[in-house]
Design an enzyme around this catalytic site. Structure first.
Site, mmCIF file in Angstrom:
data_model
loop_
_atom_site.group_PDB
_atom_site.id
_atom_site.type_symbol
_atom_site.label_atom_id
_atom_site.label_comp_id
_atom_site.label_asym_id
_atom_site.label_seq_id
_atom_site.Cartn_x
_atom_site.Cartn_y
_atom_site.Cartn_z
ATOM 1 N N SER A 136 33.733 35.387 41.484
ATOM 2 C CA SER A 136 34.570 35.164 40.314
ATOM 3 C C SER A 136 34.260 33.765 39.784
ATOM 4 O O SER A 136 34.509 32.772 40.463
ATOM 5 C CB SER A 136 36.046 35.281 40.719
ATOM 6 N N LYS A 163 31.676 38.223 38.030
ATOM 7 C CA LYS A 163 32.892 38.317 37.207
ATOM 8 C C LYS A 163 33.084 36.986 36.507
ATOM 9 O O LYS A 163 33.183 35.938 37.151
ATOM 10 C CB LYS A 163 34.087 38.654 38.117
ATOM 11 N N LYS A 202 35.346 34.567 34.062
ATOM 12 C CA LYS A 202 36.666 34.346 33.478
ATOM 13 C C LYS A 202 36.480 34.098 31.982
ATOM 14 O O LYS A 202 35.596 33.313 31.597
ATOM 15 C CB LYS A 202 37.328 33.131 34.134
ATOM 16 N N ASP A 235 37.271 38.750 33.232
ATOM 17 C CA ASP A 235 38.695 38.711 33.567
ATOM 18 C C ASP A 235 39.381 37.718 32.626
ATOM 19 O O ASP A 235 39.057 36.524 32.643
ATOM 20 C CB ASP A 235 38.877 38.279 35.032
ATOM 21 N N GLU A 248 39.016 42.932 32.867
ATOM 22 C CA GLU A 248 40.222 42.818 33.689
ATOM 23 C C GLU A 248 41.341 42.119 32.915
ATOM 24 O O GLU A 248 41.133 41.044 32.345
ATOM 25 C CB GLU A 248 39.851 42.023 34.959
ATOM 26 N N ASP A 296 45.188 43.883 36.714
ATOM 27 C CA ASP A 296 45.484 42.993 37.839
ATOM 28 C C ASP A 296 46.984 42.671 37.746
ATOM 29 O O ASP A 296 47.819 43.364 38.349
ATOM 30 C CB ASP A 296 44.578 41.753 37.730
ATOM 31 N N LYS A 325 45.263 43.748 45.160
ATOM 32 C CA LYS A 325 45.559 42.537 45.935
ATOM 33 C C LYS A 325 46.812 42.844 46.727
ATOM 34 O O LYS A 325 47.864 43.084 46.113
ATOM 35 C CB LYS A 325 45.839 41.343 45.014
ATOM 36 N N GLY A 367 41.119 38.785 44.804
ATOM 37 C CA GLY A 367 41.421 37.655 45.685
ATOM 38 C C GLY A 367 42.434 36.720 45.058
ATOM 39 O O GLY A 367 42.630 36.724 43.841
HETATM 40 O O1 OSB Z 1 42.821 36.887 38.293
HETATM 41 O O2 OSB Z 1 41.700 37.665 39.921
HETATM 42 C C1 OSB Z 1 42.372 36.749 39.415
HETATM 43 C C2 OSB Z 1 42.301 33.706 41.716
HETATM 44 C C3 OSB Z 1 43.618 33.294 41.646
HETATM 45 C C4 OSB Z 1 44.482 33.987 40.831
HETATM 46 C C5 OSB Z 1 44.052 35.080 40.096
HETATM 47 C C6 OSB Z 1 42.729 35.508 40.169
HETATM 48 C C7 OSB Z 1 41.848 34.791 40.970
HETATM 49 C C8 OSB Z 1 40.447 35.133 41.094
HETATM 50 C C9 OSB Z 1 39.986 34.999 42.441
HETATM 51 O O3 OSB Z 1 39.717 35.494 40.176
HETATM 52 C C10 OSB Z 1 38.836 34.955 43.130
HETATM 53 C C11 OSB Z 1 38.907 34.728 44.621
HETATM 54 O O4 OSB Z 1 39.979 34.743 45.262
HETATM 55 O O5 OSB Z 1 37.813 34.533 45.172
HETATM 56 MG MG MG Z 2 42.385 38.906 37.727
#
Ligand code: OSB
Ligand code: MG
Length: 348
Positions: free
Chosen positions: A146, A172, A174, A200, A227, A252, A276, A304
Site C-alpha cells: 500500500s 495499491k 493511495k 484506495d 477501494e 473498506d 480487516k 491492514g
Molecule cells: O485504508 O487500507 C486502508 C492503513 C491504515 C488505515 C487504513 C488503511 C491502511 C492501509 C494499510 O492502506 C496498509 C498496511 O497495513 O500495510
Molecule cells: Mg482502505
C-alpha cells in the site's frame, strides 16, 4: 491474569492518505495468562485519530478495559463464547476484535494448533469456516504493498519500482481528487498491463458530478478495484457509482460487520471486499464474511491497519483460508517501524 497496554510504535516515516498523515501509531495490546501458564496476545489496532473510522486508540483502550475484557473474562476462555459475549457491544469493533484475538491465541497455544488451523477447522467453541471442510491451508499468501501519497509522481514511481523489484504481487496507490488520474496513468504506463494495480481513496470523493466523472475515467487503466472512493458510511452512493463504472468497487470503511457485507453485496455497492478483522468486530465476524464472499465468488483479501506483528499474525492466519483470493496489505514491520513487538518479526 489479564492486562491491557497502550504502546507507541515509532513509524519510520509518515503514512499519508487522503485523511491525512499518520505519524505516530499508538496501539492497544491485550495479554492473557492462564492458570496453566499459557499466554495469549491480541491487538486492538484502531488509529490514534478519528479520521479513518470513529474508533481511536484512546476510545478503544477505554472500551477494552471497561467493557470488552470484563465481559470476555466472564464468558471465556473458549473463543466462540467470547465472541458471543462481545456481541452486545455496539460498534467499537477494534476493541472487540483485540480482546477476541487474545482468546483465539490462547486457544491455539493450548491446543497446539496454528491460528490458521483453528480458523479453518474450528476451535473449542466450534467456530470455523463453513466452507473450509478439511481443505488444505495455504502455506504462503500473496502480498501487495500500500503506497502512500507523496510529493511528486516521480517519487511514487520510484516506490512502485522498488516494490515490484522486491517481489510484491500487487500495487495499491493511495489517491484523492487531484492525485489520481495523472498518477494512475503514469504508474500504469511504467509497469505495463500485467501488473495488478488498484487504488484506495479512503472516502475522499464526493457524489458531485465532477468527482463521479473523475472516478469513471479510472476505468481506462485496468484496475483490480477502486477501494472506498466515497464517504465512510455511504453504501447507497457506492451502489449508484458501481452501476456507472466498470472497475469493481472494493469497500473498506463501509463494512463494519457481516451484516454490512450482506447489505453491500445485495445492493451492488461493491464487487470486492477488504477484510480487516479489527474493522468488522473480530475473528468470528471475519470467518462469517469469508464464508459469504466465498459462496458468492466475491474477491476477498486481507487489508491492514499498520499493525505490529501481533495484529499481523491474525491477518496472516486469515490469509490461509481458501476464500481469500487476492494479495494482502502486509508490508513488513521492518519497513514501517524502528522495531517490532514480536521477535523474530514476520517476513514478507
Ligand atoms: O485504508 O487500507 C486502508 C492503513 C491504515 C488505515 C487504513 C488503511 C491502511 C492501509 C494499510 O492502506 C496498509 C498496511 O497495513 O500495510
Ligand atoms: Mg482502505
Amino acid at each position: 491474569m489479564a492486562e491491557v497496554f497502550e504502546v507507541a510504535l515509532p513509524l519510520r516515516r509518515p503514512f499519508v492518505t487522503s485523511f491525512g498523515a499518520t505519524t505516530t501509531r499508538r496501539t492497544v495490546l491485550v495479554h492473557l495468562v492462564g492458570v496453566d501458564g499459557a499466554e495469549g496476545w491480541g491487538e486492538a489496532a484502531a488509529l490514534d485519530h478519528p479520521f479513518y473510522l470513529p474508533d481511536t486508540t484512546s476510545s478503544t483502550f477505554a472500551v477494552v478495559t471497561e467493557w470488552a475484557l470484563p465481559a470476555a473474562l466472564e464468558a471465556g476462555p473458549d473463543p466462540g463464547s467470547v465472541a458471543r459475549a462481545l456481541e452486545p457491544i455496539r460498534g467499537n469493533t477494534f476493541a472487540r476484535a483485540g480482546v477476541e484475538a487474545a482468546f483465539w491465541c490462547l486457544e491455539a497455544v493450548r491446543s497446539g494448533s496454528s491460528l490458521a488451523e483453528l480458523f479453518a477447522y474450528g476451535g473449542g467453541g466450534g467456530q470455523a469456516v463453513a466452507s473450509a471442510s478439511r481443505a488444505p491451508l495455504r502455506l504462503a499468501a500473496p502480498v501487495g504493498e500500500s503506497i502512500g501519497i507523496s510529493e511528486t509522481i516521480e517519487e511514487t514511481l520510484d516506490e512502485v519500482q522498488l516494490c515490484l523489484a522486491e517481489g510484491y504481487q500487487r500495487v495499491k496507490l493511495k489517491i484523492k481528487p487531484g492525485w489520481d488520474l495523472e498518477l494512475v496513468a503514469a504508474v500504469r504506463e511504467a509497469v505495463g498491463e500485467e501488473v495488478m494495480l488498484q487504488v484506495d481513496a479512503n472516502g475522499a470523493y464526493s457524489t458531485d458530478e465532477s468527482d463521479l466523472s473523475r472516478l469513471e475515467r479510472l476505468d481506462e487503466y485496468g484496475l483490480a478495484c477502486i477501494e472506498q472512493p466515497l464517504a465512510w458510511d455511504d453504501i447507497m452512493g457506492h451502489s449508484d457509482l458501481q452501476r456507472r463504472i466498470k472497475t469493481p468497487i472494493c469497500l473498506d470503511e463501509c463494512l463494519r460487520s457481516p451484516r454490512d457485507v450482506h447489505r453491500a453485496l445485495a445492493l451492488g455497492a461493491c464487487r470486492n471486499v477488504n477484510l480487516k478483522p479489527g474493522r468488522v468486530g473480530g475473528i468470528s465476524a471475519s470467518l462469517a464474511i469469508h464464508d459469504v464472499c466465498r459462496a458468492q465468488g466475491v474477491p476477498l483479501w486481507c487489508g491492514g491497519m499498520l499493525e505490529s506483528g501481533i495484529g499481523r499474525a491474525i491477518n496472516l492466519a486469515l490469509c490461509a483460508l481458501p476464500g481469500v483470493s487476492d494479495p494482502a496489505d502486509m508490508s513488513p514491520a521492518s519497513v514501517l517501524y524502528e522495531w517490532d513487538l514480536i521477535d523474530p518479526t514476520y517476513e514478507v
